[in-house]
Design a protein around this motif. Structure first.
Motif, short mmCIF file in Angstrom:
data_model
loop_
_atom_site.label_atom_id
_atom_site.label_comp_id
_atom_site.label_asym_id
_atom_site.label_seq_id
_atom_site.Cartn_x
_atom_site.Cartn_y
_atom_site.Cartn_z
N LEU A 1 0.81 -1.37 -0.15
CA LEU A 1 -0.44 -0.16 0.53
C LEU A 1 1.31 1.24 -0.46
CD1 LEU A 1 -2.34 -0.96 2.69
CD2 LEU A 1 -3.54 -0.67 -0.11
N PRO A 2 0.29 2.38 -0.39
CA PRO A 2 1.35 3.78 -0.46
C PRO A 2 1.56 3.77 0.82
CG PRO A 2 -0.67 3.86 -1.59
CD PRO A 2 -0.72 2.87 -1.18
N ARG A 3 2.69 4.74 0.62
CA ARG A 3 3.63 4.93 2.01
C ARG A 3 2.71 5.85 3.12
NH1 ARG A 3 8.08 2.41 3.62
NH2 ARG A 3 8.77 4.40 5.05
N THR A 4 2.26 6.56 2.16
CA THR A 4 1.55 7.72 3.08
C THR A 4 0.19 7.43 3.65
OG1 THR A 4 0.68 8.46 0.40
CG2 THR A 4 2.49 9.81 1.29
N MET A 5 -0.42 6.52 3.09
CA MET A 5 -1.21 6.01 4.37
C MET A 5 -0.59 6.03 5.34
SD MET A 5 -3.85 3.11 3.22
CE MET A 5 -4.38 3.18 1.88
N PHE A 6 -0.03 5.61 6.30
CA PHE A 6 0.97 4.69 7.44
C PHE A 6 2.05 6.49 7.71
CE2 PHE A 6 0.25 1.50 5.09
CZ PHE A 6 -0.90 0.06 6.15
N ALA A 7 1.47 7.57 6.90
CA ALA A 7 2.51 8.83 7.57
C ALA A 7 2.35 9.03 8.76
CB ALA A 7 2.58 9.20 6.40
N ALA A 8 2.85 9.17 9.94
CA ALA A 8 2.72 10.03 11.01
C ALA A 8 3.93 11.08 11.04
CB ALA A 8 3.35 8.95 12.32
N THR A 9 2.95 11.83 11.41
CA THR A 9 3.84 13.56 11.94
C THR A 9 4.78 13.08 13.31
OG1 THR A 9 2.10 14.66 10.38
CG2 THR A 9 3.42 16.14 11.80
N LYS A 10 5.59 13.88 12.99
CA LYS A 10 6.30 13.84 14.11
C LYS A 10 5.93 15.16 15.11
CE LYS A 10 9.70 10.60 14.34
NZ LYS A 10 9.38 9.71 15.01
N LEU A 11 6.11 14.57 16.98
CA LEU A 11 5.16 15.83 17.64
C LEU A 11 6.22 16.31 18.53
CD1 LEU A 11 1.83 14.31 18.77
CD2 LEU A 11 1.76 16.30 16.53
N ASN A 12 6.59 17.87 18.52
CA ASN A 12 7.82 18.12 19.66
C ASN A 12 7.09 18.28 20.78
OD1 ASN A 12 9.98 19.26 20.33
ND2 ASN A 12 9.50 21.30 20.25
N GLU B 1 4.62 10.39 17.86
CA GLU B 1 3.79 11.03 16.40
C GLU B 1 2.54 10.95 16.72
OE1 GLU B 1 7.10 7.68 14.46
OE2 GLU B 1 4.97 6.51 14.23
N THR B 2 2.17 11.49 15.72
CA THR B 2 0.40 11.88 15.88
C THR B 2 -0.29 9.98 15.42
OG1 THR B 2 0.88 11.88 13.01
CG2 THR B 2 0.36 14.31 14.10
N LEU B 3 -1.87 10.33 16.37
CA LEU B 3 -2.23 9.04 16.94
C LEU B 3 -2.41 8.52 15.36
CD1 LEU B 3 -4.55 10.36 18.51
CD2 LEU B 3 -3.42 8.52 19.26
N ALA B 4 -1.72 7.74 15.79
CA ALA B 4 -2.69 6.08 14.19
C ALA B 4 -3.35 6.28 14.02
CB ALA B 4 -1.69 4.88 13.93
N ASN B 5 -4.55 5.96 13.10
CA ASN B 5 -6.47 6.20 12.50
C ASN B 5 -6.13 4.59 14.37
OD1 ASN B 5 -6.02 7.56 10.18
ND2 ASN B 5 -6.68 6.88 9.33
N GLN B 6 -6.03 3.60 13.98
CA GLN B 6 -6.78 2.93 14.42
C GLN B 6 -6.73 3.46 16.16
OE1 GLN B 6 -4.29 2.34 12.70
NE2 GLN B 6 -2.31 1.08 13.81
N GLN B 7 -6.14 4.08 16.67
CA GLN B 7 -5.25 5.13 17.91
C GLN B 7 -6.28 5.21 18.76
OE1 GLN B 7 -1.12 5.29 17.59
NE2 GLN B 7 -1.35 4.41 19.80
N GLY B 8 -7.48 6.28 17.46
CA GLY B 8 -8.74 6.82 17.87
C GLY B 8 -8.07 8.56 17.10
N ALA B 9 -6.98 8.45 16.06
CA ALA B 9 -6.75 9.84 15.50
C ALA B 9 -8.30 10.44 14.96
CB ALA B 9 -5.87 10.03 13.86
N PRO B 10 -7.93 11.99 15.11
CA PRO B 10 -6.61 12.69 15.41
C PRO B 10 -7.23 12.98 16.53
CG PRO B 10 -8.09 13.90 14.33
CD PRO B 10 -9.24 13.31 14.31
#
Length: 315
Positions: free
Chosen positions: A43-54, A211-220
């Protein structure tokens, strides 16, 4: 710093039939997951992309951190399916932008808040919290967010507001399990007493492991209430409502004897299964079984909220 008292269980109990059945079930899930991983690689890597959080770390800590891969592949999110592996497989197509949260009820002014504006409201912190499920398993996760109470203050709730209710996304097109989950058309709902919601431990959560929440964790955006069972931490929130009476909540409506409104971790109450022990996820080939602590180990911080209450009745 919080201290954890471990109550280890004799090896004769760790190798009991019930534990071995659970081990065999996990082994089957792991082997099935290998096929899922192979499919995900295409699958496209962008589907699982996560943004780093400071996120800067805080003093809250209770236990050894669970591997990230375990936390993001073992989830309760019934709108994406009943099995723990379903959310990771089925939630990836959920759209988390644009995303807004409606605020209404007993508040000075109703409003709609954009998630990206909300994330800039306060500096994001990382808090390592123990997370305990009523099904008898636990994990320790570095969650990223900021105090829910500080955010609620900005919404100007009226003095008559005694509870705050949360509603989650309800979209059958994006959530293949929502029609069979028992969740009503208004969406999954949860509620907290105002003093619980305002407690410094209650976290408005945007990410985990930096990292930002994964969808399965309850994003956003979701809530984490570490001294309560996991179902009191609603995911993918789209509405916040202030009310003057104890609100209806999804699991309490579906099965009140098993899922009390307060849902504070109380090992002495077993409405449908024993809560005295828990299986620590990611703890090795044979999972570690430990004794469950009252309030999930956060009693020093929160027990005063329930002074005078019968916690066998208000569980």
């Amino acid at each position: 710093m919080l201290l954890r008292t471990r109550q280890e269980i004799p090896s004769s109990e760790i190798t009991s039939q019930s534990v071995m059945r659970e081990f065999q079930r996990n082994r089957r899930q792991f082997l099935a997951g290998l096929g899922t991983m192979a499919g995900a690689a295409m699958l496209p890597r962008t589907m699982f992309a996560a943004t780093k959080l400071n996120a800067s770390p805080t003093k809250y800590n209770l236990g050894d951190i669970t591997p990230q891969s375990k936390v993001t592949s073992y989830n309760n999110f019934i709108e994406f399916g009943p099995d723990k592996s379903d959310p990771e497989r089925n939630a990836q197509s959920m759209h988390v932008r644009p995303w807004t949260i409606q605020v209404d009820g007993l508040v000075k002014q109703k409003k709609t808040i954009d998630i990206d504006t909300l994330m800039k409201l306060r500096p994001i912190e990382q808090r390592v919290y123990r997370f305990r499920c009523v099904e008898g398993w636990s994990m320790v996760v570095p969650w990223d967010g900021f105090s829910l109470g500080e955010f609620l203050k900005t919404l100007d709730p009226l003095p008559s507001a005694k509870f705050v209710q949360f509603f989650t996304l309800h979209d059958p097109k994006q959530m293949p399990g929502v029609n069979s989950s028992g969740v009503g058309p208004q969406g999954y709902s949860e509620g907290l007493r105002m003093d619980e919601a305002m407690h410094p431990l209650t976290l408005m959560t945007f990410g985990s492991y930096g990292e930002t929440l994964a969808n399965q964790q309850g994003a956003p955006i979701r809530i984490i209430v570490p001294w309560k069972y996991g179902f009191k931490s609603p995911k993918s929130i789209v509405r916040i409502r202030f009310v003057d009476k104890q609100p209806e909540t999804t699991w309490n409506d579906l099965n009140a004897p098993a899922y009390g409104f307060y849902s504070n971790v109380n090992p002495s109450v077993a409405p449908w299964r024993s809560q005295e022990r828990e299986r620590v996820l990611g703890s090795g080939f044979l999972p570690k079984i430990v004794g469950t602590q009252p309030f999930n180990g956060y009693g020093n911080e929160v027990a005063h909220l329930y002074a005078g209450m019968d916690l066998r009745v208000n569980y």
